[in-house]
Motif scaffolding. Sequence first.
Motif, PDB file in Angstrom:
ATOM      1  N   ASP A   1      62.602 -22.578   8.650  1.00  9.14           N
ATOM      2  CA  ASP A   1      63.957 -23.131   8.662  1.00  9.14           C
ATOM      3  C   ASP A   1      65.006 -22.084   8.306  1.00  9.14           C
ATOM      4  OD1 ASP A   1      62.923 -25.612   9.343  1.00  9.14           O
ATOM      5  OD2 ASP A   1      62.774 -26.290   7.261  1.00  9.14           O
ATOM      6  N   ASP A   2      64.580 -21.064   7.565  1.00  7.38           N
ATOM      7  CA  ASP A   2      65.503 -20.003   7.158  1.00  7.38           C
ATOM      8  C   ASP A   2      64.712 -18.702   7.107  1.00  7.38           C
ATOM      9  OD1 ASP A   2      67.279 -18.256   5.954  1.00  7.38           O
ATOM     10  OD2 ASP A   2      68.001 -19.712   4.482  1.00  7.38           O
ATOM     11  N   LYS A   3      65.025 -17.782   8.002  1.00  7.04           N
ATOM     12  CA  LYS A   3      64.228 -16.548   8.087  1.00  7.04           C
ATOM     13  C   LYS A   3      64.383 -15.672   6.852  1.00  7.04           C
ATOM     14  CE  LYS A   3      67.513 -13.654  10.670  1.00  7.04           C
ATOM     15  NZ  LYS A   3      67.711 -12.869  11.913  1.00  7.04           N
ATOM     16  N   ARG A   4      65.382 -15.974   6.006  1.00  9.50           N
ATOM     17  CA  ARG A   4      65.557 -15.180   4.789  1.00  9.50           C
ATOM     18  C   ARG A   4      64.373 -15.347   3.835  1.00  9.50           C
ATOM     19  NH1 ARG A   4      71.511 -17.111   3.156  1.00  9.50           N
ATOM     20  NH2 ARG A   4      70.504 -19.069   3.769  1.00  9.50           N
ATOM     21  N   ILE A   5      63.589 -16.422   4.025  1.00  5.48           N
ATOM     22  CA  ILE A   5      62.395 -16.589   3.197  1.00  5.48           C
ATOM     23  C   ILE A   5      61.411 -15.462   3.466  1.00  5.48           C
ATOM     24  CG2 ILE A   5      61.061 -18.026   4.804  1.00  5.48           C
ATOM     25  CD1 ILE A   5      61.270 -18.614   1.042  1.00  5.48           C
ATOM     26  N   PHE A   6      61.414 -14.933   4.705  1.00  9.17           N
ATOM     27  CA  PHE A   6      60.532 -13.819   5.054  1.00  9.17           C
ATOM     28  C   PHE A   6      61.130 -12.486   4.607  1.00  9.17           C
ATOM     29  CE2 PHE A   6      58.456 -16.992   7.510  1.00  9.17           C
ATOM     30  CZ  PHE A   6      57.170 -16.527   7.759  1.00  9.17           C
ATOM     31  N   SER A   7      62.425 -12.332   4.796  1.00  7.89           N
ATOM     32  CA  SER A   7      63.045 -11.067   4.405  1.00  7.89           C
ATOM     33  C   SER A   7      63.136 -10.925   2.890  1.00  7.89           C
ATOM     34  CB  SER A   7      64.451 -10.950   5.020  1.00  7.89           C
ATOM     35  OG  SER A   7      65.269 -12.031   4.595  1.00  7.89           O
ATOM     36  N   GLY A   8      62.900 -12.007   2.169  1.00  7.43           N
ATOM     37  CA  GLY A   8      63.004 -11.975   0.718  1.00  7.43           C
ATOM     38  C   GLY A   8      61.738 -11.586  -0.008  1.00  7.43           C
ATOM     39  N   VAL A   9      60.668 -11.298   0.732  1.00  4.37           N
ATOM     40  CA  VAL A   9      59.425 -10.861   0.089  1.00  4.37           C
ATOM     41  C   VAL A   9      59.133  -9.421   0.516  1.00  4.37           C
ATOM     42  CG1 VAL A   9      58.448 -13.176  -0.144  1.00  4.37           C
ATOM     43  CG2 VAL A   9      58.022 -11.879   1.933  1.00  4.37           C
ATOM     44  N   THR A  10      58.450  -8.697  -0.360  1.00  7.48           N
ATOM     45  CA  THR A  10      58.264  -7.261  -0.127  1.00  7.48           C
ATOM     46  C   THR A  10      57.021  -6.921   0.687  1.00  7.48           C
ATOM     47  OG1 THR A  10      57.048  -7.008  -2.212  1.00  7.48           O
ATOM     48  CG2 THR A  10      59.455  -6.732  -2.292  1.00  7.48           C
ATOM     49  N   ASN A  11      56.157  -7.910   0.902  1.00 11.01           N
ATOM     50  CA  ASN A  11      54.895  -7.630   1.600  1.00 11.01           C
ATOM     51  C   ASN A  11      54.968  -7.936   3.089  1.00 11.01           C
ATOM     52  OD1 ASN A  11      55.042 -10.281   0.297  1.00 11.01           O
ATOM     53  ND2 ASN A  11      53.063 -10.699   1.259  1.00 11.01           N
ATOM     54  N   ILE A  12      56.176  -8.062   3.620  1.00 13.85           N
ATOM     55  CA  ILE A  12      56.416  -8.215   5.052  1.00 13.85           C
ATOM     56  C   ILE A  12      57.380  -7.126   5.497  1.00 13.85           C
ATOM     57  CG2 ILE A  12      57.367  -9.675   6.881  1.00 13.85           C
ATOM     58  CD1 ILE A  12      56.583 -12.103   5.293  1.00 13.85           C
ATOM     59  N   LYS A  13      57.068  -6.501   6.628  1.00 10.39           N
ATOM     60  CA  LYS A  13      57.955  -5.467   7.159  1.00 10.39           C
ATOM     61  C   LYS A  13      58.066  -5.641   8.666  1.00 10.39           C
ATOM     62  CE  LYS A  13      60.289  -1.669   5.964  1.00 10.39           C
ATOM     63  NZ  LYS A  13      61.279  -1.643   4.853  1.00 10.39           N
ATOM     64  N   CYS A  14      59.298  -5.561   9.169  1.00 12.37           N
ATOM     65  CA  CYS A  14      59.544  -5.725  10.606  1.00 12.37           C
ATOM     66  C   CYS A  14      60.164  -4.456  11.180  1.00 12.37           C
ATOM     67  CB  CYS A  14      60.495  -6.891  10.862  1.00 12.37           C
ATOM     68  SG  CYS A  14      59.976  -8.473  10.171  1.00 12.37           S
ATOM     69  N   MET A  15      59.894  -4.230  12.441  1.00 10.88           N
ATOM     70  CA  MET A  15      60.588  -3.171  13.174  1.00 10.88           C
ATOM     71  C   MET A  15      60.697  -3.582  14.633  1.00 10.88           C
ATOM     72  SD  MET A  15      57.685  -0.133  13.617  1.00 10.88           S
ATOM     73  CE  MET A  15      58.790   0.936  14.545  1.00 10.88           C
ATOM     74  N   ASN A  16      61.699  -3.093  15.306  1.00 10.92           N
ATOM     75  CA  ASN A  16      61.853  -3.356  16.725  1.00 10.92           C
ATOM     76  C   ASN A  16      61.208  -2.230  17.520  1.00 10.92           C
ATOM     77  OD1 ASN A  16      63.324  -5.635  16.061  1.00 10.92           O
ATOM     78  ND2 ASN A  16      65.305  -4.591  16.254  1.00 10.92           N
ATOM     79  N   VAL A  17      60.446  -2.593  18.508  1.00 10.96           N
ATOM     80  CA  VAL A  17      59.758  -1.604  19.340  1.00 10.96           C
ATOM     81  C   VAL A  17      60.006  -1.946  20.804  1.00 10.96           C
ATOM     82  CG1 VAL A  17      57.961  -1.225  17.606  1.00 10.96           C
ATOM     83  CG2 VAL A  17      57.591  -2.920  19.411  1.00 10.96           C
ATOM     84  N   LYS A  18      59.716  -1.003  21.668  1.00  9.78           N
ATOM     85  CA  LYS A  18      59.810  -1.221  23.105  1.00  9.78           C
ATOM     86  C   LYS A  18      58.447  -0.950  23.743  1.00  9.78           C
ATOM     87  CE  LYS A  18      64.729  -0.189  23.877  1.00  9.78           C
ATOM     88  NZ  LYS A  18      65.683   0.673  24.633  1.00  9.78           N
ATOM     89  N   VAL A  19      58.111  -1.785  24.730  1.00 11.59           N
ATOM     90  CA  VAL A  19      56.906  -1.555  25.518  1.00 11.59           C
ATOM     91  C   VAL A  19      57.356  -1.129  26.907  1.00 11.59           C
ATOM     92  CG1 VAL A  19      54.796  -2.534  26.465  1.00 11.59           C
ATOM     93  CG2 VAL A  19      55.593  -3.267  24.204  1.00 11.59           C
ATOM     94  N   TYR A  20      56.939   0.071  27.295  1.00  7.36           N
ATOM     95  CA  TYR A  20      57.331   0.646  28.582  1.00  7.36           C
ATOM     96  C   TYR A  20      56.176   0.510  29.573  1.00  7.36           C
ATOM     97  CZ  TYR A  20      61.190   2.888  26.066  1.00  7.36           C
ATOM     98  OH  TYR A  20      62.301   3.130  25.320  1.00  7.36           O
ATOM     99  N   HIS A  21      56.536   0.140  30.792  1.00  2.00           N
ATOM    100  CA  HIS A  21      55.536   0.121  31.851  1.00  2.00           C
ATOM    101  C   HIS A  21      55.748   1.318  32.755  1.00  2.00           C
ATOM    102  CE1 HIS A  21      52.575  -1.334  34.645  1.00  2.00           C
ATOM    103  NE2 HIS A  21      53.447  -1.221  35.638  1.00  2.00           N
ATOM    104  N   VAL A  22      54.693   2.096  32.930  1.00  2.81           N
ATOM    105  CA  VAL A  22      54.740   3.291  33.781  1.00  2.81           C
ATOM    106  C   VAL A  22      54.076   2.949  35.105  1.00  2.81           C
ATOM    107  CG1 VAL A  22      54.065   5.700  33.985  1.00  2.81           C
ATOM    108  CG2 VAL A  22      54.644   4.752  31.740  1.00  2.81           C
ATOM    109  N   GLU A  23      54.816   3.085  36.192  1.00  2.00           N
ATOM    110  CA  GLU A  23      54.329   2.655  37.503  1.00  2.00           C
ATOM    111  C   GLU A  23      53.162   3.510  37.991  1.00  2.00           C
ATOM    112  OE1 GLU A  23      55.024   0.020  39.002  1.00  2.00           O
ATOM    113  OE2 GLU A  23      56.820  -0.666  37.968  1.00  2.00           O
ATOM    114  N   THR A  24      53.191   4.796  37.725  1.00  2.00           N
ATOM    115  CA  THR A  24      52.106   5.676  38.178  1.00  2.00           C
ATOM    116  C   THR A  24      51.613   6.497  37.012  1.00  2.00           C
ATOM    117  OG1 THR A  24      53.708   7.369  38.824  1.00  2.00           O
ATOM    118  CG2 THR A  24      52.975   5.823  40.531  1.00  2.00           C
ATOM    119  N   GLN A  25      50.311   6.725  37.008  1.00  2.00           N
ATOM    120  CA  GLN A  25      49.702   7.535  35.954  1.00  2.00           C
ATOM    121  C   GLN A  25      49.419   8.940  36.461  1.00  2.00           C
ATOM    122  OE1 GLN A  25      50.347   6.185  32.871  1.00  2.00           O
ATOM    123  NE2 GLN A  25      48.374   7.054  32.361  1.00  2.00           N
TER     124      GLN A  25
END
Length: 676
Positions: free
Chosen positions: A652-676
């Motif tokens: 109901d309130d995401k601050r409950i997650f940001s208020g504890v020290t044993n959770i860490k978030c980061m934003n990442v990107k997933v790239y698709h490469v058409e040819t290897q």
Amino acid sequence: MKLLVLFALVAAAAAWPNFGIMADSAGGAFDAQKQHDVNSALWKVYEDIQDPHLIQLSQNFDPLSGHYDDDGVAAKRLMKELNENRLLKQNHWFSLFNTRQREEALMLYDVLEHSTDWSTFAGNAAFFRVSMNEGEFVYALYAAVIHSELTQHVVLPPLYEVTPHLFTNSEVIQEAYKAKMTQTAAKIESHFTGSKSNPEQRVAYFGEDIGMNTHHVTWHLEFPFWWDDAHENHHIERKGESFFWVHHQLTVRFDAERLSNYLDPVDELHWDDVIHEGFVPHTMYKYGGYFPSRPDNVHFEDVDGVARVRDMLILESRIRDAIAHGYVTGRDGSIISISDSHGIDVLGDVIESSLYSPNPEYYGALHNTAHMMLGRQGDPHGKFDLPPGVLEHFETATRDPAFFRLHKYMDNIFREHKDSLTPYTKDELEFPGVKIDSISLSNRLETYFEDFEYSLINAVDDTTKVADVPISTIVKRLAHKDFTVESVITNNNEHEVMATVRIFAWPMYDNNDVEFSFNDGRWNAIEMDKFWIKLASGTNTITRSSKDSSITVPDVPSFQDLIEKTKEAVSSGSELHLEEYVSGLGLPNRFLLPKGTTQGMKFHLVVFVSDGAKDAAIDGLHENTSFNHYGAHNGKYPDKRPHGYPMDRRVDDKRIFSGVTNIKCMNVKVYHVETQ
């Protein structure tokens, strides 16, 4: 007559020395013999047995002379059905959802499962290999190898090479026959079903991935809906919850793939609405013709002998009513609460419905019946006598995009239950004294398509006049570059602590580039990994490779590789080391990441560290190697927490997650490469 049988068995043992001498020994080189016998029983399963040893057993073994822990009750029952000519003939399709065919397959499973020595197990496998329907035999043998104490170290050959018809488009199968008839070695390119004019073609690589198909059917073999504790040697713990979780994960992964391909998340099916997407499988049975197709925009019809549409609406209403009340009603009228963390387990049993369901007469079997209802919409009244549709086989079900619409429908029912539970409090989330300082990735997250080749030798018919030639197909499949997640964690306690590390990821934006709320995002969380470690007092740097994820498994060696490795071990009397392939429960390890986009698709990556001492359901949690993300069919599930914890309940309130020290978030990107 008994004397003749005895002489025949002695002769068979002499022809295959290890078989008789080591029949009751455990492990060691004899595991190679077991692997050899299973390989030989499944090789060219639609043809005559080729292995001389199994040929002798098929001709001379008497199932009633074997050794069993049920006094031969199962063997006597199956032999009576066989002798009275009541079993399904060979060269006929098999479906687990066909009640009678399932009963016959499970009769053989019971015979194999109750065998107490390898002589009896292998003898029955050889005898019934030539006496029973091929599909029933394959299912029974796979289930028995997975569950029998005698076969703990046996690796099952990849199903897509044992029964290629269920995994390969019919055009490729026809090309394979042409190659065999013209004695021309062939590598046939395989394409996904559909055309570019069909938007669903963009995600066909997911639903038709043979590794993912194998994962789906393997899970249902490990946790079968027909499992009966009264006849087996143990209870499958948290079976209903695992049913929910494995299909929830398939559904949210499919949605992530759709977003990767600029499609909206999948819509749920409705019994009183049209099925918008048609499907033409382009797949054929070995015997029984082509899989039925379904046109666009058809209304659900009653299916003769299965259910009426109104029946499905009634069952859904009863289940939703139970969720609203917080309890289900047992057969005897008892009240069974589902208003706690155990409720999902009960609800999973009810919705599937497995034999663990407390009241199938009232709540029905929503999942199993729905598969048949949807699978037969091409011929609901049997007018054309069509074989079962792809939804009536766990091997083929995900090929149909409607599979995911069906499971989104059931997933929303599960969410209704989960959202009725009280959200986690800060006290339930925090890990006193433990803080995640940082998380980082070793490299850019990249996916690509690779060519995968597998054999079609078992797809074509045999004749002594025409030799085998190498025939295979090459299909594109999703893969990703390996990566590691590094977490720096400080343990401010003055002593070592046990910790559970859970890693999740979910898409940040929908197809309209609108950010998902935290509550919707966490429901769409893809579980990437879960493992246990000990944290020393002070700073700890934890590096986890994607290759080690507990939810994935490596590709099983090809059937031919298994055969060659086994023959070498048998001939040399050495041990056969295939330990890493024994469990086939997980997703393919190349399938851990969603496809992403060429510009980079944004995901939230979340690392959550919880108190392992509170989580543990077994001793020595950090040393546990038998854990599998999707359940533990033969033992105690090691983690007390619900699947998906702590993302399984509403926020109901995401601050409950940001208020504890044993959770860490980061934003990442997933790239698709058409040819290897």
